[in-house]
Scaffold this motif. Structure first.
Motif, PDB file in Angstrom:
ATOM      1  N   LEU A   1       0.844  -1.287   0.027  1.00 61.49           N
ATOM      2  CA  LEU A   1      -0.065  -0.065   0.027  1.00 61.49           C
ATOM      3  C   LEU A   1       0.738   1.532  -0.104  1.00 61.49           C
ATOM      4  O   LEU A   1       0.644   2.074  -0.686  1.00 61.49           O
ATOM      5  CB  LEU A   1      -0.791  -0.218   1.041  1.00 61.49           C
ATOM      6  N   ALA A   2       1.920   1.366   0.834  1.00 60.70           N
ATOM      7  CA  ALA A   2       2.839   2.409   1.005  1.00 60.70           C
ATOM      8  C   ALA A   2       3.585   2.472  -0.396  1.00 60.70           C
ATOM      9  O   ALA A   2       3.775   3.969  -0.934  1.00 60.70           O
ATOM     10  CB  ALA A   2       3.846   2.258   1.844  1.00 60.70           C
ATOM     11  N   ILE A   3       3.681   1.661  -1.335  1.00 60.13           N
ATOM     12  CA  ILE A   3       4.419   1.904  -2.617  1.00 60.13           C
ATOM     13  C   ILE A   3       3.797   2.555  -3.582  1.00 60.13           C
ATOM     14  O   ILE A   3       3.783   3.158  -4.238  1.00 60.13           O
ATOM     15  CB  ILE A   3       5.054   0.204  -2.945  1.00 60.13           C
ATOM     16  N   ARG A   4       2.304   1.862  -3.594  1.00 60.52           N
ATOM     17  CA  ARG A   4       1.066   2.370  -4.476  1.00 60.52           C
ATOM     18  C   ARG A   4       1.047   3.773  -4.246  1.00 60.52           C
ATOM     19  O   ARG A   4       1.288   4.791  -5.180  1.00 60.52           O
ATOM     20  CB  ARG A   4      -0.252   1.480  -4.158  1.00 60.52           C
ATOM     21  N   GLU A   5       1.007   4.270  -2.796  1.00 60.52           N
ATOM     22  CA  GLU A   5       0.750   5.733  -2.711  1.00 60.52           C
ATOM     23  C   GLU A   5       2.148   6.530  -2.901  1.00 60.52           C
ATOM     24  O   GLU A   5       1.876   7.599  -3.339  1.00 60.52           O
ATOM     25  CB  GLU A   5       0.318   5.953  -1.206  1.00 60.52           C
ATOM     26  N   SER A   6       3.451   6.036  -2.763  1.00 64.17           N
ATOM     27  CA  SER A   6       4.333   6.974  -2.872  1.00 64.17           C
ATOM     28  C   SER A   6       4.563   7.052  -4.536  1.00 64.17           C
ATOM     29  O   SER A   6       5.052   8.162  -4.898  1.00 64.17           O
ATOM     30  CB  SER A   6       5.751   6.171  -2.352  1.00 64.17           C
ATOM     31  N   LYS A   7       4.102   6.254  -5.326  1.00 66.06           N
ATOM     32  CA  LYS A   7       4.139   6.472  -6.738  1.00 66.06           C
ATOM     33  C   LYS A   7       3.114   7.462  -7.025  1.00 66.06           C
ATOM     34  O   LYS A   7       3.474   8.179  -7.890  1.00 66.06           O
ATOM     35  CB  LYS A   7       3.603   4.990  -7.479  1.00 66.06           C
ATOM     36  N   ARG A   8       1.917   7.476  -6.403  1.00 58.89           N
ATOM     37  CA  ARG A   8       0.979   8.541  -6.700  1.00 58.89           C
ATOM     38  C   ARG A   8       1.410   9.861  -6.093  1.00 58.89           C
ATOM     39  O   ARG A   8       1.223  10.808  -6.663  1.00 58.89           O
ATOM     40  CB  ARG A   8      -0.228   8.090  -5.983  1.00 58.89           C
TER      41      ARG A   8
END
Length: 269
Positions: free
Chosen positions: A37-44
């Motif tokens: 989840l953190a990786i997805r948000e960091s990409k955003r």
């Protein structure tokens, strides 16, 4: 019927002489899901995709170590007579507040070395942290720990809990409050709130500080039900003292940083 109630097996499987415990599997699952989840948000948010992978390689082992050290310090009366048990982390005995201390220190050093904003990474990680905590409490469930005081079976049935939870709360002839479940549900609600706050136009750091406030409120009240609290004195539970302190500090930081005209918004680079 009571004589037939047996606790769930703590061991998930064995690899030769090595036993793999559900406690460790559940904790690891929570950490991996939080990382995704953190990786997805960091990409955003425009961060490099490997940022959180690099961070967690340091943060997870340090958090586990600091969580164990914190627990051992406040249970030293036991561990000074049983030093061989200090490393027996697979049997439980880690403290969330200790893990948070280790994680925050690691994140501060990491972001400073990378030239990144600590508050930005903390905001991104907040929902992942509380979701990992919600999942991790089920490791306590498998170990029959982090429970509350005695209750009746009728009380648990009136909560409309499934039999596998009720039966696992039957420990040495007594039923207990499933405080692990109360905290897990509180944290799941917190995850939803923080996820929504990430889409709001907050100032940087406020998602993380909202996490600290939300978790601390729940922990304060749930800790009062538990029978295994780490104690600061004979009457003061350390988790409750820290929870109050964290709430006050977090609220003060939000007010202070809102008064600063140069505090960036959540989405700003």
């Amino acid at each position: 019927m009571l004589a037939n109630i047996q606790p769930l097996d703590r061991t998930a499987f064995e690899l030769g002489p090595i036993s793999v415990y559900w406690y460790g599997i559940i904790i690891a699952f929570g950490a991996v899901l939080g990382l995704v989840l953190a990786i997805r948000e960091s990409k955003r948010q425009g961060l490099e995709k490997d940022t959180f992978v690099d961070l967690i390689l340091w943060a997870v082992p340090i958090a586990i170590l600091s969580a164990r050290i914190y627990y051992v310090i406040f249970e030293w009366d036991y561990y000074q007579d049983h030093p061989g048990q200090i490393i027996a982390i697979w049997e439980g005995g880690i403290a969330i507040h200790g893990a948070l201390i280790g994680s925050v220190i690691t994140a501060i050093v990491f972001t400073k070395n990378r030239g990144l904003s600590f508050w930005k990474l903390a905001d991104i990680a907040a929902p992942s942290i509380i979701l990992g905590q919600a999942i991790g409490r089920w490791g306590n469930f498998m170990n029959q720990e982090a429970h509350g005081g005695p209750v009746s079976r009728a009380f648990l049935e009136n909560l409309h809990l499934p039999d596998f939870i009720i039966n696992q709360m039957y420990i040495d002839g007594t039923y207990y409050h499933p405080t692990f479940l109360y905290e897990s549900l509180w944290n799941i609600v917190g995850f939803v709130i923080l996820f929504l706050l990430q889409r709001a136009n907050l100032k940087r750091g406020e998602v993380f500080l909202s996490y600290v406030i939300w978790y601390s409120i729940g922990r304060y009240f749930i800790e009062g039900l538990r029978t295994d609290s780490l104690m600061l004195t004979e009457t003061l539970r350390i988790a409750q003292v820290i929870s109050i302190a964290l709430i006050l500090v977090s609220v003060a930081l939000i007010i202070y940083r809102r008064m600063k005209p140069d505090t960036k918004r959540y989405y700003e680079a």
